[in-house]
Design an enzyme around this catalytic site. Structure first.
Site, PDB file in Angstrom:
ATOM      1  N   SER A  32      10.752  -4.649 -14.580  1.00  0.00           N
ATOM      2  CA  SER A  32       9.976  -5.542 -15.442  1.00  0.00           C
ATOM      3  C   SER A  32       8.986  -6.320 -14.598  1.00  0.00           C
ATOM      4  CB  SER A  32      10.905  -6.526 -16.162  1.00  0.00           C
ATOM      5  OG  SER A  32      10.126  -7.611 -16.653  1.00  0.00           O
ATOM      6  N   HIS A  36       8.234  -1.704 -17.255  1.00  0.00           N
ATOM      7  CA  HIS A  36       8.549  -2.547 -18.417  1.00  0.00           C
ATOM      8  C   HIS A  36       7.588  -3.742 -18.445  1.00  0.00           C
ATOM      9  CE1 HIS A  36      11.340  -4.043 -21.532  1.00  0.00           C
ATOM     10  NE2 HIS A  36      11.166  -5.236 -21.002  1.00  0.00           N
ATOM     11  N   ASP A  78       6.575  -7.196 -20.414  1.00  0.00           N
ATOM     12  CA  ASP A  78       7.067  -8.212 -21.348  1.00  0.00           C
ATOM     13  C   ASP A  78       5.911  -9.032 -21.908  1.00  0.00           C
ATOM     14  OD1 ASP A  78       9.983  -7.938 -21.330  1.00  0.00           O
ATOM     15  OD2 ASP A  78       9.795  -8.391 -19.197  1.00  0.00           O
ATOM     16  N   MET A 136       4.820 -11.976 -24.366  1.00  0.00           N
ATOM     17  CA  MET A 136       5.376 -13.163 -25.043  1.00  0.00           C
ATOM     18  C   MET A 136       4.235 -14.039 -25.542  1.00  0.00           C
ATOM     19  SD  MET A 136       8.413 -14.200 -22.406  1.00  0.00           S
ATOM     20  CE  MET A 136       9.343 -12.953 -21.517  1.00  0.00           C
ATOM     21  N   HIS A 188       7.416  -4.325 -24.327  1.00  0.00           N
ATOM     22  CA  HIS A 188       8.405  -5.078 -25.105  1.00  0.00           C
ATOM     23  C   HIS A 188       7.690  -6.277 -25.729  1.00  0.00           C
ATOM     24  CE1 HIS A 188      12.339  -7.729 -24.707  1.00  0.00           C
ATOM     25  NE2 HIS A 188      11.969  -7.555 -25.966  1.00  0.00           N
ATOM     26  N   MET A 247       7.556  -9.525 -27.607  1.00  0.00           N
ATOM     27  CA  MET A 247       8.295 -10.706 -28.069  1.00  0.00           C
ATOM     28  C   MET A 247       7.281 -11.626 -28.725  1.00  0.00           C
ATOM     29  SD  MET A 247      10.702 -10.974 -24.704  1.00  0.00           S
ATOM     30  CE  MET A 247       9.591  -9.893 -23.812  1.00  0.00           C
ATOM     31  N   MET A 300      19.228  -6.572 -25.803  1.00  0.00           N
ATOM     32  CA  MET A 300      18.945  -7.741 -24.953  1.00  0.00           C
ATOM     33  C   MET A 300      20.250  -8.341 -24.462  1.00  0.00           C
ATOM     34  SD  MET A 300      15.679  -8.111 -24.731  1.00  0.00           S
ATOM     35  CE  MET A 300      15.792  -9.602 -23.751  1.00  0.00           C
ATOM     36  N   ASP A 349      18.296  -4.822 -21.241  1.00  0.00           N
ATOM     37  CA  ASP A 349      17.285  -5.706 -20.647  1.00  0.00           C
ATOM     38  C   ASP A 349      17.841  -7.120 -20.490  1.00  0.00           C
ATOM     39  OD1 ASP A 349      14.944  -6.977 -19.878  1.00  0.00           O
ATOM     40  OD2 ASP A 349      13.922  -6.690 -21.798  1.00  0.00           O
TER      41      ASP A 349
HETATM   42  C1  DX5 Z   1      13.293 -11.367 -20.894  1.00  0.00           C
HETATM   43  C2  DX5 Z   1      12.590 -10.065 -20.637  1.00  0.00           C
HETATM   44  C3  DX5 Z   1      13.144  -9.259 -19.539  1.00  0.00           C
HETATM   45  C4  DX5 Z   1      13.109  -9.917 -18.186  1.00  0.00           C
HETATM   46  C5  DX5 Z   1      14.265  -9.412 -17.379  1.00  0.00           C
HETATM   47  O1  DX5 Z   1      12.816 -11.907 -22.071  1.00  0.00           O
HETATM   48  O2  DX5 Z   1      12.596  -9.259 -21.791  1.00  0.00           O
HETATM   49  O3  DX5 Z   1      12.510  -7.980 -19.474  1.00  0.00           O
HETATM   50  O4  DX5 Z   1      11.942  -9.665 -17.460  1.00  0.00           O
HETATM   51  O5  DX5 Z   1      14.319 -10.118 -16.197  1.00  0.00           O
HETATM   52  P1  DX5 Z   1      15.634 -10.109 -15.298  1.00  0.00           P
HETATM   53  O6  DX5 Z   1      15.878  -8.692 -14.893  1.00  0.00           O
HETATM   54  O7  DX5 Z   1      15.264 -10.985 -14.148  1.00  0.00           O
HETATM   55  O8  DX5 Z   1      16.742 -10.666 -16.128  1.00  0.00           O
HETATM   56 ZN    ZN Z   2      11.861  -7.155 -21.664  1.00  0.00          ZN
END
Ligand code: DX5
Ligand code: ZN
Length: 221
Positions: A9, A34, A36, A38, A67, A69, A138, A176
């Site tokens: 990620s 990956h 993320d 947000m 992903h 969010m 998650m 994840d």
């Molecule tokens: C959290 C994200 C994850 C995050 C994971 O909302 O969806 O993808 O980057 O990070 P680690 O591996 O550090 O928990």
């Molecule tokens: Zn993620």
């Protein structure tokens, strides 16, 4: 046990050197990248969006696993598909009509994925399995990297594995949040491990390579 895919990620990468970081984890054996996304509404953090996905696409030949969010994913899936998302995953909590959204995503040419917050029942996504290529479990509350793995979510992985196998589907199960060498071993029934801080805590391609190898090895113990 079958071999796991690893999806670093980039949330934990150095954003000032993002393309270099993506090239480094690709060279280190990342199977997917990956990403993320947000929006500061669905989760209490803001990260990156469509232009960044478009900019990083040429940095790697491996699939971009995006992903989302965000609230109102219906409004943005087309732009993420055009920007180069290969897998595109939406939260079941973010839409009133997941069936239509997932069908629209497939029509846009992406591989659709569905995910759920830790507090959401797995029953809510079981009817959607035939519509998706990926189901993301998650194991932290979405919003931030570097949190601790919630082992009470493992039952969801096992339930999904049984359901997918019973239905004869090829849907991939991705995990994840809080994945490291130890927690990876708990995810026997998953296909894809996302790892942010565990991979990017390293400082060189060699470090990234070791971390990715540990996840694959750990998952096969
Ligand atoms: C959290 C994200 C994850 C995050 C994971 O909302 O969806 O993808 O980057 O990070 P680690 O591996 O550090 O928990
Ligand atoms: Zn993620």
């Amino acid at each position: 046990m079958k071999r796991k895919l690893v999806a670093p990620s980039i949330l934990s990468a150095d954003f000032g050197r993002l393309s270099v970081e993506i090239e480094a984890v690709t060279d280190a054996g990342a199977d997917w990248i990956h990403v993320d996304v947000m929006d500061g509404h669905f989760v209490p953090n803001i990260t990156i969006g469509i232009p960044v996905v478009k900019s990083i696409k040429p940095s790697t030949p491996v699939p971009l696993d995006v992903h989302l969010m965000i609230e109102n994913p219906e409004k943005y899936v087309e732009a993420f598909a055009e920007a180069g998302a290969d897998y595109l995953t939406v939260h079941v909590e973010a839409t009133d009509d997941p069936e239509s959204l997932l069908k629209k995503m497939r029509d846009l040419g992406v591989k659709p994925g569905i995910t759920l917050r830790p507090g959401t029942s797995v029953e809510k996504i079981l009817p959607l399995l035939p519509l998706v290529d990926l189901v993301l479990v998650m194991t932290v509350e979405p919003g931030f990297g570097g949190q601790s793995f919630m082992s009470d979510q493992l039952v969801k992985i096992d339930r999904l594995r049984k359901e997918i196998d019973d239905l004869g589907l090829t849907t991939l199960i991705e995990v994840d949040g809080g994945i490291n060498q130890e927690t990876a071993k708990l995810c026997a029934n998953a296909d894809v491990l996302v790892a942010g801080s565990f991979v990017f805590k390293g400082e060189s391609v060699e470090d990234y390579k070791n971390a990715i190898a540990q996840l694959k090895g750990g998952a096969n113990d």
